[in-house]
Structures are given as structure tokens and as C-alpha cells.
Design a protein around this motif. Structure first.
Motif, PDB file in Angstrom:
ATOM      1  N   LEU A 104      29.888  41.093  39.405  1.00 20.42           N
ATOM      2  CA  LEU A 104      30.394  39.957  38.623  1.00 20.42           C
ATOM      3  C   LEU A 104      31.236  39.030  39.495  1.00 20.42           C
ATOM      4  CD1 LEU A 104      31.340  41.686  35.263  1.00 20.42           C
ATOM      5  CD2 LEU A 104      29.499  40.050  35.648  1.00 20.42           C
ATOM      6  N   ALA A 105      32.014  39.619  40.402  1.00 17.15           N
ATOM      7  CA  ALA A 105      32.837  38.788  41.291  1.00 17.15           C
ATOM      8  C   ALA A 105      31.944  37.997  42.243  1.00 17.15           C
ATOM      9  CB  ALA A 105      33.805  39.670  42.077  1.00 17.15           C
ATOM     10  N   LEU A 106      30.911  38.651  42.735  1.00 14.98           N
ATOM     11  CA  LEU A 106      30.013  37.996  43.693  1.00 14.98           C
ATOM     12  C   LEU A 106      29.270  36.825  43.051  1.00 14.98           C
ATOM     13  CD1 LEU A 106      29.180  38.429  46.637  1.00 14.98           C
ATOM     14  CD2 LEU A 106      27.293  39.847  45.831  1.00 14.98           C
ATOM     15  N   ALA A 107      28.968  36.965  41.763  1.00 14.13           N
ATOM     16  CA  ALA A 107      28.190  35.922  41.073  1.00 14.13           C
ATOM     17  C   ALA A 107      28.946  34.589  41.025  1.00 14.13           C
ATOM     18  CB  ALA A 107      27.816  36.392  39.674  1.00 14.13           C
ATOM     19  N   HIS A 108      30.267  34.614  41.274  1.00 11.98           N
ATOM     20  CA  HIS A 108      31.011  33.350  41.363  1.00 11.98           C
ATOM     21  C   HIS A 108      30.572  32.551  42.578  1.00 11.98           C
ATOM     22  CE1 HIS A 108      34.167  33.856  38.277  1.00 11.98           C
ATOM     23  NE2 HIS A 108      33.984  35.131  38.491  1.00 11.98           N
TER      24      HIS A 108
END
Ligand code: PLP
Length: 492
Positions: A104-108
Motif C-alpha cells: 500500500l505504501a509503494l502504491a503511492h
């Protein structure tokens, strides 16, 4: 004890729990068992009153609320220091939560990501949650042992070239079998392209605590590291950590929000306390314990190699494709010279002396050792049971079990794993599934590299390969029908 170890000798969170339970507070909050008084008698007897007294909710004044830094914040800071991270998060839903949060953090950072193909299922779940489109990078396959090792740096370079908009790269090291990747080179390749390297180091939380062990991922330049502290370092099952590197290309606030999103609002204080305590034990006694454990395992390996038909995995693997270093805390036994597969030997070992293994496949059995086992009697017990098992089944005259054929190439990624997971689905007979888009994963064991992931088009070759692997005694994971009579596909 050195200055930093002295500083690490405290357990602020565990101490705060004990202090709370010890002063007989009015518990006008959850959990409803009220420190044990309202618990079932059997549970109370099994766990003990003290464990239940320490089971308190989040946002308790003096524990994780109150003047900053409160004991919980101090415990996480000590953990960050212990592993050399800029920040550490305690997780109560295992390394699985770490993978979900990382995704989820990477999807930013973007919509595409390079992912090692044999990533843990929670990494694939993270793709479903985040909606990212993966470019898969194949790990190195050991054709003799029939297991997958780590990712070769050249494979990562090619996958990143194929994915110029990748938000990051995501790898696994160590593997279940103890192979460790060249994380330093892999991180360099990711950083040359300006993207973070996420390392699922679920199996390597102990690597930071002994110079004879392979370098740990954070020290080798990884940006974000998922660490399953319960696996080898010895916190309670389901507790884990996520470590952010100093100077990481990942954004701290984005990781923080992702951890919160994937976490219960009622994290277990017992799990959190066990992380605080495991960190203290690892820093203050870990090196000495690891020395003893490694020496005992070296002796056990030597003894196992004297049993005809058996061999072990060890540093002799280093230098094979995908094996940069070897983690000796796993005792992996090569059973190809025995007249029974790992699938047959594992239940036999259970029958012979209640030996319960972490993992077994066609060619390899895996026993896991904790970093601080007080008594290492299990190693000798395993050696004796192996000897008895081999005497019973005999050795393989041909010397080697039949090896499995190379898997066909993966099908085209027709839609993201998220779109396939959420889209309309139906279950169809396997013989009618070719050409359809899979809504589930299919991974044949051995070697456990997924043949199909959600969003990929099923091919005749892949379905035939899985069927033949099943006929030869292999298994398929991820499938809703483990015999593969049917497959869950997307309705287009
Ligand atoms: C590589 C890898 N990552 C993540 C996990 C998930 O860990 P946990 O069981 O702590 O959620 C596992 C579990 O075996 C694993 O092998």
C-alpha cells in the motif's frame, strides 16, 4: 555489556504492562475477561493468571498514551536502533501485515512494480489490495534440488528495464531453504533507477545479530524490510516488524498510514510485549546464543551427512545461481538418495519420535531452529530419527528422485491481480480453462514458483504441466480445487 547494549537492556513496553497489571487498576475497559477474572477456567489455567492480567487494550495511559515518548514509542525506537533502522513498526498480524503495508505504501509511488515471482502469498494479496500491476522476475531454480533460490541481480536489472515506470522492486531473502540474495547489488540496481528495494526478510530477523551470518537486508541497502520476528528471533506467533532504512526512498508517513490501515485497532499487548522482549534478548544475548546454535547445527549437519542416502544444504550452495550466502539457522536435509520422498519421510519421522518439521517437499526436509534455543537436544533427536527412518525405507539405488520438467512460461497478464480478484468470476472444468483469465493462484510444489497468478491468461501448456506435476505426486497451492478438476476464472 557495551554502552549500547546497556541502553538496550530495558523493555519499556513490557515493564509498563507489568506495572499496570501490578497496581490492581480499575479495568473499566476491554477486554471483557478483565485481567482474567472473567475468563474461562480452562483458559486461565492453561495460560496462567499473569498472562491474562497483562492483556490490556491499546490507548492505555502510561503504556502507549501519555507524555511522549511513552513506553510503546520507546520500545519501537529501541527496536529501530537494534536493527539499524530509522524507524520500526511493531506488527500484530505477522510479516503478512508487513507485506500488505509495504504494497500500500509503494502504491503511492506508482502503479507498477517488479516482484519476485515466488513471493509469499501476502505479497500477492498486497497487489490485490494496492491494485499495482506486477512485472514478475523469476528466481533461480535449482534443477538438482527442485527448489527455488533467490533473484539474480541481472534478472532484476532486466525486469526494471522492462518496467520503466516501476514504483519499486520487491524481493525475498532468505528463502525457506536458507538461500540469501545479493541484496547489496540488488539494492544498487534498484537505486540506479531511482526506485526503492523492498526486502521480505521474514526468515532473516536474526541475521543482524552475528558477524558469522550473512549481512542483513537493511545493512545491505534495502529501503524497507519485512521481518517475521516470531519465526527465528522468538517473539510470540503473529508478531513481526517492519523496518524503514535511514535515507529510504519510501516515505515514512505513507508507510505509517499503511501500517495503521492493515492493523486491528485492538493490537494484542501480549504480542507487542513479546516483540519488546525479543529485541532485548536478541541484542543482549543473541550473539552468544547464535554461536551455540550454529555450532550445534554444524555438528548435526556433519552427523546427518554420515547417514547413507542423506545430505544437507549448507554453505556449499553458495555460488550456485541465486545463492549469494547461506543462513545456517535452517537445517535443510536433502533426501534424494533415500528410497522415499520427503512427503513420505515427514510422517514417518512423526511416527518414530514425534518429530514435527517446518516444511517438507519431494527432495528436501526443513527443520527450523530458533536463535536462542536453551537446549538443543532436538538436533540430536532429529538425527536419530532420520537414521531410523532411512534404515526402515532404505536408500535409493538410482541415487536421485526423478526431477521435474521446467515449467512453461507464465501466461500474459491480461488484467491486474486486483481486477481479476474483484471481477465477476465462475468456476469452470480445467479442460475448458485454457484461454481464460485466472482469478486464483496456482503454484505447483515442488518448486513452489506460481505457475499462474490472478489476472494471467491460462494456457494449455501450463494446465497440462500442473496436471502432470499432480500425477507425479506434487501438489498445487492456491487453487480452490486442489485436484485441479476445476479452476476459478474471470467472466469476460
Ligand atoms: C517469505 C515470507 N514472507 C512472509 C511470510 C508471512 O509471515 P507471517 O506468518 O509472520 O505473517 C512468510 C511466512 O511463512 C514467508 O515465508
Amino acid at each position: 555489556m557495551g554502552a549500547s547494549e546497556e541502553h538496550q537492556a530495558g523493555t519499556p513496553y513490557l515493564d509498563a504492562l507489568r506495572e499496570y497489571a501490578g497496581r490492581d487498576p480499575a479495568r473499566l475497559h476491554v477486554p471483557g475477561h478483565k485481567g482474567g477474572q472473567g475468563a474461562d477456567e480452562g483458559l486461565l489455567e492453561a495460560l496462567g493468571e499473569r498472562a491474562l492480567a497483562l492483556d490490556i487494550p491499546a490507548l492505555t495511559y502510561g503504556v502507549d498514551l501519555g507524555p511522549e515518548p511513552n513506553p510503546f514509542a520507546r520500545a519501537q525506537t529501541l527496536a529501530a536502533e537494534a536493527w539499524g533502522a530509522a524507524r520500526a513498526w511493531f506488527l500484530v498480524n505477522g510479516a503478512s501485515q508487513g507485506n500488505l503495508a509495504a504494497g500500500l505504501a509503494l502504491a503511492h509511488r506508482g502503479e507498477q512494480v517488479v516482484v519476485q515471482r515466488n513471493a509469499h502469498s501476502s505479497t500477492i494479496d498486497a497487489l490485490v489490495l494496492s491494485g499495482m500491476r506486477p512485472t514478475f522476475a523469476a528466481p533461480e531454480l535449482d534443477p538438482e534440488l527442485g527448489i527455488a533460490h533467490c533473484l539474480n541481480p541481472e534478472t532484476l536489472r532486466r525486469a526494471l528495464e522492462l518496467t520503466p515506470d516501476a514504483a519499486g522492486a520487491w524481493i525475498v531473502s532468505p528463502t525457506y531453504f536458507g538461500a540469501v540474495a545479493d541484496v547489496r547489488t540488488l539494492a544498487g540496481i534498484a537505486h540506479e533507477r531511482g526506485v526503492p528495494l523492498i526486502v521480505d526478510e521474514a526468515w532473516g530477523a536474526h541475521l543482524a545479530f552475528h558477524e558469522r551470518l550473512p549481512e542483513h537486508a537493511l545493512a545491505a541497502g534495502a529501503d524497507l524490510v519485512i521481518s517475521s520476528t516470531h519465526k527465528i528471533v522468538g517473539s510470540l506467533t503473529q508478531s513481526a516488524m517492519l523496518h524503514l532504512a535511514a535515507g529510504s526512498l519510501m516515505n515514512e508517513q505513507e508507510v505509517d498510514r499503511a501500517v495503521t490501515l492493515t492493523e486491528s485497532t485492538s493490537p494484542s499487548s501480549l504480542l507487542l510485549a513479546s516483540l519488546d522482549a525479543a529485541r532485548r534478548a536478541a541484542v543482549t544475548g543473541g550473539r552468544a546464543h547464535l554461536s551455540r546454535t550454529m555450532d550445534a547445527l554444524a555438528r548435526a549437519r556433519a552427523e546427518i551427512r554420515t547417514i547413507e542416502g542423506l545430505d544437507v544444504l549448507d554453505e556449499r550452495l553458495v555460488g550456485r545461481p541465486g545463492v549469494f550466502a547461506y543462513d545456517p539457522l535452517r537445517l535443510a536435509i536433502d533426501v534424494r538418495g533415500v528410497a522415499a520422498s520427503g512427503y513420505e519421510l515427514a510422517p514417518l519421522l512423526r511416527e518414530l519420535d514425534d518429530i514435527n518439521l517446518e516444511l517438507y517437499g519431494q527432495n528436501v526436509l526443513v527443520a527450523v531452529f530458533g536463535m536462542a534455543e536453551r537446549s538443543l537436544t532436538e538436533a540430536g533427536r532429529l538425527v536419530r530419527a532420520l537414521s531410523a527412518a532411512v534404515a526402515k525405507v532404505g536408500v535409493e539405488p538410482a541415487g536421485l528422485h526423478t526431477s521435474f520438467a521446467d515449467a512453461p512460461p507464465w501466461g500474459e497478464l491480461a488484467m491486474t491481480p486486483r481486477a481479476a480478484y474483484l471481477g465477476p468470476q465462475e468456476v469452470v472444468p480445467a479442460e475448458h480453462a485454457a484461454g481464460r483469465i485466472a482469478a486464483e493462484s496456482l503454484a505447483t510444489y515442488p518448486p513452489g514458483i506460481p505457475n499462474v497468478l490472478p489476472g494471467e491468461r491460462l494456457t494449455t501448456e501450463t494446465l497440462a504441466y500442473i496436471r502432470s506435476a499432480l500425477e507425479q505426486g506434487g501438489s498445487v497451492r492456491g487453487a480452490s480445487d486442489r485436484l485441479l478438476h476445476t479452476v476459478r476464472v474471470v467472466v469476460e
